[in-house]
Design a protein around this motif. Structure first.
Motif, PDB file in Angstrom:
ATOM      1  N   GLN A 154       0.858  -1.183   0.000  1.00  0.00           N
ATOM      2  CA  GLN A 154       0.000   0.000   0.000  1.00  0.00           C
ATOM      3  C   GLN A 154       0.894   1.233   0.000  1.00  0.00           C
ATOM      4  OE1 GLN A 154      -2.636   0.523   3.380  1.00  0.00           O
ATOM      5  NE2 GLN A 154      -2.823   2.708   2.924  1.00  0.00           N
ATOM      6  N   LEU A 155       0.924   1.937  -1.110  1.00  0.00           N
ATOM      7  CA  LEU A 155       1.751   3.127  -1.238  1.00  0.00           C
ATOM      8  C   LEU A 155       0.911   4.397  -1.304  1.00  0.00           C
ATOM      9  CD1 LEU A 155       4.382   1.824  -3.831  1.00  0.00           C
ATOM     10  CD2 LEU A 155       4.446   1.704  -1.326  1.00  0.00           C
ATOM     11  N   THR A 156      -0.401   4.254  -1.160  1.00  0.00           N
ATOM     12  CA  THR A 156      -1.330   5.380  -1.202  1.00  0.00           C
ATOM     13  C   THR A 156      -2.021   5.498   0.145  1.00  0.00           C
ATOM     14  OG1 THR A 156      -1.724   4.913  -3.546  1.00  0.00           O
ATOM     15  CG2 THR A 156      -3.279   6.386  -2.450  1.00  0.00           C
ATOM     16  N   SER A 157      -1.946   6.658   0.765  1.00  0.00           N
ATOM     17  CA  SER A 157      -2.568   6.857   2.067  1.00  0.00           C
ATOM     18  C   SER A 157      -4.081   6.659   1.976  1.00  0.00           C
ATOM     19  CB  SER A 157      -2.253   8.277   2.563  1.00  0.00           C
ATOM     20  OG  SER A 157      -2.793   8.492   3.853  1.00  0.00           O
ATOM     21  N   ASN A 158      -4.638   5.945   2.944  1.00  0.00           N
ATOM     22  CA  ASN A 158      -6.074   5.655   3.049  1.00  0.00           C
ATOM     23  C   ASN A 158      -6.579   4.659   2.003  1.00  0.00           C
ATOM     24  OD1 ASN A 158      -6.186   7.479   5.167  1.00  0.00           O
ATOM     25  ND2 ASN A 158      -7.048   9.139   3.936  1.00  0.00           N
ATOM     26  N   ALA A 159      -5.682   4.002   1.289  1.00  0.00           N
ATOM     27  CA  ALA A 159      -6.107   3.031   0.275  1.00  0.00           C
ATOM     28  C   ALA A 159      -6.215   1.617   0.839  1.00  0.00           C
ATOM     29  CB  ALA A 159      -5.140   3.036  -0.905  1.00  0.00           C
ATOM     30  N   CYS A 160      -6.102   1.455   2.158  1.00  0.00           N
ATOM     31  CA  CYS A 160      -6.031   0.104   2.725  1.00  0.00           C
ATOM     32  C   CYS A 160      -7.296  -0.700   2.472  1.00  0.00           C
ATOM     33  CB  CYS A 160      -5.717   0.157   4.218  1.00  0.00           C
ATOM     34  SG  CYS A 160      -6.891   1.115   5.203  1.00  0.00           S
ATOM     35  N   GLY A 161      -8.472  -0.034   2.427  1.00  0.00           N
ATOM     36  CA  GLY A 161      -9.706  -0.756   2.153  1.00  0.00           C
ATOM     37  C   GLY A 161      -9.694  -1.359   0.765  1.00  0.00           C
ATOM     38  N   THR A 162      -9.263  -0.571  -0.207  1.00  0.00           N
ATOM     39  CA  THR A 162      -9.174  -1.060  -1.580  1.00  0.00           C
ATOM     40  C   THR A 162      -8.136  -2.173  -1.694  1.00  0.00           C
ATOM     41  OG1 THR A 162      -9.958   0.973  -2.621  1.00  0.00           O
ATOM     42  CG2 THR A 162      -8.488  -0.403  -3.927  1.00  0.00           C
ATOM     43  N   VAL A 163      -6.988  -2.004  -1.050  1.00  0.00           N
ATOM     44  CA  VAL A 163      -5.942  -3.028  -1.101  1.00  0.00           C
ATOM     45  C   VAL A 163      -6.438  -4.334  -0.483  1.00  0.00           C
ATOM     46  CG1 VAL A 163      -3.643  -3.659  -0.254  1.00  0.00           C
ATOM     47  CG2 VAL A 163      -4.047  -1.360  -1.168  1.00  0.00           C
ATOM     48  N   ALA A 164      -7.161  -4.254   0.622  1.00  0.00           N
ATOM     49  CA  ALA A 164      -7.692  -5.464   1.265  1.00  0.00           C
ATOM     50  C   ALA A 164      -8.684  -6.173   0.349  1.00  0.00           C
ATOM     51  CB  ALA A 164      -8.354  -5.118   2.595  1.00  0.00           C
ATOM     52  N   LEU A 165      -9.509  -5.400  -0.346  1.00  0.00           N
ATOM     53  CA  LEU A 165     -10.467  -6.008  -1.264  1.00  0.00           C
ATOM     54  C   LEU A 165      -9.760  -6.646  -2.457  1.00  0.00           C
ATOM     55  CD1 LEU A 165     -13.261  -3.278  -1.217  1.00  0.00           C
ATOM     56  CD2 LEU A 165     -13.361  -5.546  -0.171  1.00  0.00           C
ATOM     57  N   ILE A 166      -8.727  -5.976  -2.981  1.00  0.00           N
ATOM     58  CA  ILE A 166      -7.951  -6.557  -4.084  1.00  0.00           C
ATOM     59  C   ILE A 166      -7.307  -7.867  -3.631  1.00  0.00           C
ATOM     60  CG2 ILE A 166      -5.926  -6.264  -5.566  1.00  0.00           C
ATOM     61  CD1 ILE A 166      -6.509  -3.248  -5.577  1.00  0.00           C
ATOM     62  N   HIS A 167      -6.666  -7.853  -2.451  1.00  0.00           N
ATOM     63  CA  HIS A 167      -6.050  -9.068  -1.930  1.00  0.00           C
ATOM     64  C   HIS A 167      -7.077 -10.195  -1.802  1.00  0.00           C
ATOM     65  CE1 HIS A 167      -2.386  -6.891   0.010  1.00  0.00           C
ATOM     66  NE2 HIS A 167      -2.043  -7.470  -1.110  1.00  0.00           N
ATOM     67  N   SER A 168      -8.276  -9.857  -1.339  1.00  0.00           N
ATOM     68  CA  SER A 168      -9.306 -10.871  -1.111  1.00  0.00           C
ATOM     69  C   SER A 168      -9.751 -11.510  -2.411  1.00  0.00           C
ATOM     70  CB  SER A 168     -10.514 -10.227  -0.413  1.00  0.00           C
ATOM     71  OG  SER A 168     -10.163  -9.702   0.848  1.00  0.00           O
ATOM     72  N   VAL A 169     -10.061 -10.673  -3.395  1.00  0.00           N
ATOM     73  CA  VAL A 169     -10.613 -11.174  -4.653  1.00  0.00           C
ATOM     74  C   VAL A 169      -9.544 -11.831  -5.522  1.00  0.00           C
ATOM     75  CG1 VAL A 169     -11.767 -10.495  -6.794  1.00  0.00           C
ATOM     76  CG2 VAL A 169     -12.482  -9.481  -4.602  1.00  0.00           C
ATOM     77  N   ALA A 170      -8.361 -11.222  -5.575  1.00  0.00           N
ATOM     78  CA  ALA A 170      -7.305 -11.716  -6.460  1.00  0.00           C
ATOM     79  C   ALA A 170      -6.837 -13.113  -6.083  1.00  0.00           C
ATOM     80  CB  ALA A 170      -6.115 -10.750  -6.449  1.00  0.00           C
ATOM     81  N   ASN A 171      -6.998 -13.490  -4.825  1.00  0.00           N
ATOM     82  CA  ASN A 171      -6.507 -14.785  -4.362  1.00  0.00           C
ATOM     83  C   ASN A 171      -7.608 -15.838  -4.214  1.00  0.00           C
ATOM     84  OD1 ASN A 171      -3.539 -14.374  -3.909  1.00  0.00           O
ATOM     85  ND2 ASN A 171      -4.331 -12.658  -2.717  1.00  0.00           N
ATOM     86  N   CYS A 172      -8.775 -15.538  -4.770  1.00  0.00           N
ATOM     87  CA  CYS A 172      -9.885 -16.492  -4.735  1.00  0.00           C
ATOM     88  C   CYS A 172     -10.337 -16.750  -6.161  1.00  0.00           C
ATOM     89  CB  CYS A 172     -11.036 -15.944  -3.899  1.00  0.00           C
ATOM     90  SG  CYS A 172     -10.617 -15.709  -2.158  1.00  0.00           S
ATOM     91  N   LYS A 173      -9.809 -17.803  -6.751  1.00  0.00           N
ATOM     92  CA  LYS A 173     -10.073 -18.070  -8.167  1.00  0.00           C
ATOM     93  C   LYS A 173     -11.532 -18.380  -8.449  1.00  0.00           C
ATOM     94  CE  LYS A 173      -5.476 -19.522  -9.710  1.00  0.00           C
ATOM     95  NZ  LYS A 173      -4.772 -18.785  -8.664  1.00  0.00           N
ATOM     96  N   SER A 174     -12.296 -18.766  -7.446  1.00  0.00           N
ATOM     97  CA  SER A 174     -13.711 -19.077  -7.668  1.00  0.00           C
ATOM     98  C   SER A 174     -14.570 -17.825  -7.765  1.00  0.00           C
ATOM     99  CB  SER A 174     -14.232 -19.984  -6.542  1.00  0.00           C
ATOM    100  OG  SER A 174     -14.038 -19.374  -5.291  1.00  0.00           O
ATOM    101  N   ILE A 175     -14.000 -16.652  -7.448  1.00  0.00           N
ATOM    102  CA  ILE A 175     -14.736 -15.397  -7.614  1.00  0.00           C
ATOM    103  C   ILE A 175     -14.515 -14.909  -9.041  1.00  0.00           C
ATOM    104  CG2 ILE A 175     -14.936 -12.988  -6.895  1.00  0.00           C
ATOM    105  CD1 ILE A 175     -14.153 -13.775  -4.105  1.00  0.00           C
TER     106      ILE A 175
END
Length: 227
Positions: A87-108
């Protein structure tokens, strides 16, 4: 470092966000109202990721520094296809968490759009390069700001945010903590489809135990949408 508007821990807003990014409407975010085993049974199944919002306290920062020192000497290994970004953008942690969640679940499944394009362009980048790519992605920036404004409180990008989103995923039978503020994914040991929610809840409880006087913890799950 650029600054985004902070996202609220509002499942309805975050669900609208992931759908806007291209996530199938088969999946939604829901509140996890309690971490006791009986309460966890109420979460709609299947659960694809757990997201924790927690306060950044002095106690936590001390733990993070000690953990970082340990990992720098022995970072361990993790699957090459585990999608991890800084996370290199301040306050972007929500978006980063969602990217991490979706990107690592191939069934989504993902339709053509913002997130699918980002993941395709970022698949061969380093975690740091992925963080920079997010910062420079105008579609992501606009989408994030649009949804941040839909929260129940007025967001101020200049106001210091003392809370942080992270994600927990089951990747090939291992529970990983994915936090854009850290240099490495955190391996929390073996898990399974059946035990993932309980295993992730156990780690969330450790976060809470480090700050027993804090009440500002929120847990959400990405689950099958309920009709």
């Amino acid at each position: 470092m650029s600054t985004w508007l902070p996202l609220e821990s509002n499942p309805d807003v975050l669900t609208k966000y992931i759908h806007k990014l291209g996530v199938s409407k088969e999946w939604s975010l829901t509140d996890v109202v309690g971490l006791d085993p009986e309460m966890l049974e109420w979460i709609p199944q299947p659960v694809k990721a757990i997201i924790l919002l927690f306060p950044i306290s002095e106690t936590y920062e001390k733990h993070r520094a000690e953990e970082h020192e340990s990992l720098m000497s022995d970072p361990g290994s993790y699957p090459e296809d585990l999608f991890y970004m800084r996370q290199l953008t301040s306050n972007a942690c929500g978006t980063v968490a969602l990217i991490h969640s979706v990107a690592n679940c191939k069934s989504i499944s993902l339709s053509d759009g913002i997130l699918k394009n980002f993941l395709e362009n970022a698949k061969n980048l380093t975690p740091e390069e992925r963080g920079k790519a997010l910062e420079n992605d105008k579609s992501f920036t606009e989408g994030h700001h649009e949804l941040a404004k839909e929260g129940q409180t007025v967001a101020n990008p200049e106001e210091k945010v003392n809370h942080h989103f992270i994600a927990f995923v089951n990747k090939d039978g291992t529970l990983y903590e994915l936090d854009g503020r850290k240099h490495f994914p955190i391996n929390h040991g073996a898990t399974s489809e059946e035990s993932f929610v309980q295993d992730a809840a156990n780690v969330c409880r450790k976060f809470m135990a480090r700050d027993p006087d804090e009440l500002r913890f929120t847990v959400m799950a990405i689950t099958a949408t309920q009709e």
